[in-house]
Design a protein around this motif. Structure first.
Motif, short mmCIF file in Angstrom:
data_model
loop_
_atom_site.label_atom_id
_atom_site.label_comp_id
_atom_site.label_asym_id
_atom_site.label_seq_id
_atom_site.Cartn_x
_atom_site.Cartn_y
_atom_site.Cartn_z
N PHE A 8 25.57 -17.26 -48.89
CA PHE A 8 24.35 -18.03 -49.16
C PHE A 8 24.37 -18.61 -50.57
O PHE A 8 23.88 -19.71 -50.80
N LYS A 9 24.96 -17.84 -51.51
CA LYS A 9 25.03 -18.33 -52.90
C LYS A 9 25.83 -19.63 -52.95
O LYS A 9 25.39 -20.63 -53.52
N ILE A 10 26.99 -19.61 -52.30
CA ILE A 10 27.85 -20.80 -52.35
C ILE A 10 27.20 -21.97 -51.62
O ILE A 10 27.25 -23.12 -52.08
N ALA A 11 26.55 -21.67 -50.48
CA ALA A 11 25.88 -22.75 -49.74
C ALA A 11 24.75 -23.33 -50.55
O ALA A 11 24.53 -24.55 -50.56
N LEU A 23 30.40 -36.05 -62.41
CA LEU A 23 30.63 -34.85 -63.22
C LEU A 23 29.88 -33.65 -62.65
O LEU A 23 30.38 -32.51 -62.68
N THR A 24 28.67 -33.89 -62.12
CA THR A 24 27.91 -32.79 -61.51
C THR A 24 28.65 -32.23 -60.31
O THR A 24 28.74 -31.00 -60.13
N THR A 25 29.18 -33.14 -59.48
CA THR A 25 29.94 -32.67 -58.32
C THR A 25 31.13 -31.84 -58.74
O THR A 25 31.42 -30.78 -58.18
N LEU A 26 31.80 -32.31 -59.80
CA LEU A 26 32.98 -31.60 -60.30
C LEU A 26 32.60 -30.22 -60.82
O LEU A 26 33.28 -29.21 -60.53
N ALA A 27 31.48 -30.15 -61.57
CA ALA A 27 31.04 -28.86 -62.11
C ALA A 27 30.69 -27.89 -60.99
O ALA A 27 31.06 -26.71 -61.03
N GLY A 28 29.99 -28.40 -59.97
CA GLY A 28 29.66 -27.55 -58.83
C GLY A 28 30.91 -27.04 -58.15
O GLY A 28 31.00 -25.86 -57.78
N LEU A 29 31.89 -27.92 -58.01
CA LEU A 29 33.15 -27.53 -57.36
C LEU A 29 33.85 -26.45 -58.17
O LEU A 29 34.38 -25.47 -57.61
N LEU A 38 33.96 -18.67 -57.98
CA LEU A 38 33.44 -17.62 -57.09
C LEU A 38 34.47 -17.27 -56.03
O LEU A 38 34.70 -16.10 -55.70
N LEU A 39 35.09 -18.33 -55.49
CA LEU A 39 36.08 -18.15 -54.43
C LEU A 39 37.27 -17.35 -54.93
O LEU A 39 37.83 -16.52 -54.21
N MET A 40 37.62 -17.60 -56.21
CA MET A 40 38.80 -16.94 -56.76
C MET A 40 38.60 -15.43 -56.85
O MET A 40 39.52 -14.66 -56.55
N THR A 41 37.40 -15.00 -57.26
CA THR A 41 37.17 -13.54 -57.32
C THR A 41 37.29 -12.92 -55.93
O THR A 41 37.90 -11.86 -55.77
N GLN A 42 36.73 -13.62 -54.93
CA GLN A 42 36.81 -13.08 -53.57
C GLN A 42 38.27 -12.99 -53.11
O GLN A 42 38.70 -11.98 -52.56
N ILE A 52 34.17 -26.07 -47.04
CA ILE A 52 35.40 -25.30 -46.80
C ILE A 52 35.36 -23.98 -47.57
O ILE A 52 35.77 -22.93 -47.06
N ALA A 53 34.81 -24.03 -48.81
CA ALA A 53 34.72 -22.80 -49.61
C ALA A 53 33.82 -21.79 -48.91
O ALA A 53 34.13 -20.58 -48.88
N VAL A 54 32.71 -22.26 -48.33
CA VAL A 54 31.81 -21.36 -47.61
C VAL A 54 32.55 -20.70 -46.45
O VAL A 54 32.47 -19.48 -46.23
N ALA A 55 33.32 -21.51 -45.71
CA ALA A 55 34.05 -20.95 -44.57
C ALA A 55 35.07 -19.91 -45.02
O ALA A 55 35.20 -18.84 -44.41
#
Lengths: 60, 131
Positions: free
Chosen positions: A3-6, A30-36, A42-46, B29-32
């Motif tokens: 939910f956090k990522i979504a 730039l906002t899109t890039l920062a969000g990415l 977050l994905l990297m820790t997982q 994709i990250a969510v998935a």
């Protein structure tokens, strides 16, 4: 975590639309890039926790 | 995690990813990926009890313990390869996914090579020849 990522995705999309409507296209990009980048960190820790688990379990 | 929770997480992740795809394809994709990692991590911790049982059975049948390590390593390589390949497939990169699958097959083959050598040695010793 999902939910956090979504939520980050939705907020970034809304901000992107707002900034594009108000004519600030570079800031929108730039906002899109920062969000990415935030989502990728977050994905990297997982992914690292997944990899350490598999490494410990299977002795790779 | 029970199967109910796992199904719930899966369906929620699918819906979230689908609704995000229109606005932000990368984050969808990250969510998935995170959803699949959470499900995988919650299940794979149950596998250690299976490992205990399998290794005790193999120890009782006096199989070399190096074989157990090779078996486990191959299973781990298969899991990781499958995960990475499916993630790439979801992102629309079919060539990358197929290459990861091929790399996994090759690495499993390389890992299992000592077993083939042992089988060959056994066959040769049974037929009376030596390498």
């Amino acid at each position: 975590m999902i939910f956090k990522i979504a939520a980050i995705g939705i907020i970034v999309a809304v901000l992107n639309q707002l900034l594009i409507r108000s004519g600030r296209e570079e800031q929108a990009m730039l906002t899109t890039l920062a969000g990415l980048i935030v989502v990728l960190s977050l994905l990297m820790t997982q992914i690292s926790s997944l990899f350490t688990t598999i490494k410990n379990l299977f002795g790779l | 995690m029970s199967i109910l929770a796992i199904s719930f997480v899966g369906v929620t992740t699918a819906v979230l990813s689908l609704s995000l795809r229109r606005y932000n394809a990368e984050i969808s994709i990250a969510v998935a990926v995170v959803g699949s990692i959470i499900i995988f991590l919650s299940v794979i911790l149950n596998l250690s009890s299976v490992y205990e049982t399998v290794s005790s059975i193999l120890r009782a049948s006096s199989v070399n313990s190096a074989y157990i390590a090779i078996l486990l390593k191959s299973v781990g390589i298969c899991f990781l390869t499958e995960f990475a390949s499916d993630c790439c497939f979801d992102a629309g990169q079919r060539a990358l996914a197929n290459n990861i699958a091929i790399a996994g097959k090759v690495l499993v083959l390389v890992t299992a090579m000592p077993l083939y050598k042992d089988v060959l040695d056994t066959v040769l010793s049974l037929t009376g020849n030596s390498v």
